[in-house]
Design a protein around this motif. Sequence first.
Motif, short mmCIF file in Angstrom:
data_model
loop_
_atom_site.label_atom_id
_atom_site.label_comp_id
_atom_site.label_asym_id
_atom_site.label_seq_id
_atom_site.Cartn_x
_atom_site.Cartn_y
_atom_site.Cartn_z
N CYS A 1 0.84 -1.20 0.00
CA CYS A 1 0.00 0.00 0.00
C CYS A 1 0.88 1.25 0.00
O CYS A 1 1.75 1.40 0.86
CB CYS A 1 -0.90 -0.03 1.23
N CYS B 1 0.24 3.21 3.64
CA CYS B 1 0.75 2.70 4.92
C CYS B 1 1.85 1.65 4.74
O CYS B 1 2.39 1.15 5.72
CB CYS B 1 -0.40 2.10 5.73
N CYS C 1 -6.97 -0.78 0.50
CA CYS C 1 -6.04 -1.42 1.45
C CYS C 1 -6.83 -1.82 2.70
O CYS C 1 -7.43 -0.95 3.34
CB CYS C 1 -4.92 -0.44 1.79
N CYS D 1 -5.19 0.07 6.13
CA CYS D 1 -5.42 1.48 6.51
C CYS D 1 -6.75 2.02 5.98
O CYS D 1 -7.16 3.12 6.33
CB CYS D 1 -4.28 2.37 6.03
ZN LIG Z 1 -2.73 0.97 3.50
#
Ligand SMILES: [Zn+2]
Length: 178
Positions: free
Chosen positions: A29, A32, A64, A67
Motif C-alpha cells: 500500500c 501505509c 487497502c 489502513c
Molecule cells: Zn494501506
Amino acid sequence: MVYLEHFCEHPLDYITAFYTSEKVRIDSCPHCHSCRRVHLHGVYHRHVIWYEEIFFIPIQRHHCIHCGKTVSILPSFCHPGFQLALPFLLELLWAFFNRIPSACALAHQHRLFISRRFLLCMNRLIEYFRICEDPLIVFPDFWHKKAIKLLEMVFSVGKPHIFAKRYYDHFKKGFMAH
Ligand SMILES: [Zn+2]
C-alpha cells in the motif's frame, strides 16, 4: 491516491486490455506500506481527450484492508487531474510556446490554461532535470525560451508517458500538478 502504470499507448487498446487481461495488482500500500494484499475495489470511469476524440475509460480502484485507503491505477497516457491525454497535452504546449496556430477549437480552448499551468510548474521541472539528468544544466532566463527548452528535454526522454511516470514516481505528483 493515484498510481501511474504503463499500459497500452492508445485509449482503445487500453479499454480492450482492461476487460480481457489480468488486473494489475499492487504489492504494498502506498499509504501505509502494508504488504497485505490490496484488494480490487470497484471501477470508475474518466474522460480522456485524445486529439479530436474523447474516450471514457475504466479505472481500477484498489482498497487497502490495513489502513482503509484507496489507490487508483491510471494509465500513464493520462495526467492526474487533466482530461487531456498526455501526448496531446504536450503537443498543445509545444504549439503554444512555438506560436504554431491550431485549427482545432478544443485545442484553442485548452491552450491558455495549460500554458499558464506549465509556466507555474517550470521550477519543479528544472529541479527534476537537475536531479535526474545533470546538476549543472543551464536554462535560459526568458520564460518563453525556458519553456521550450524544458519541453525539448521532456521529448528527449523518449515517449511522453515514460517521462511522465518517472516524474510522478519521483515527486508523487504529475509535472503539471499545482
Ligand atoms: Zn494501506
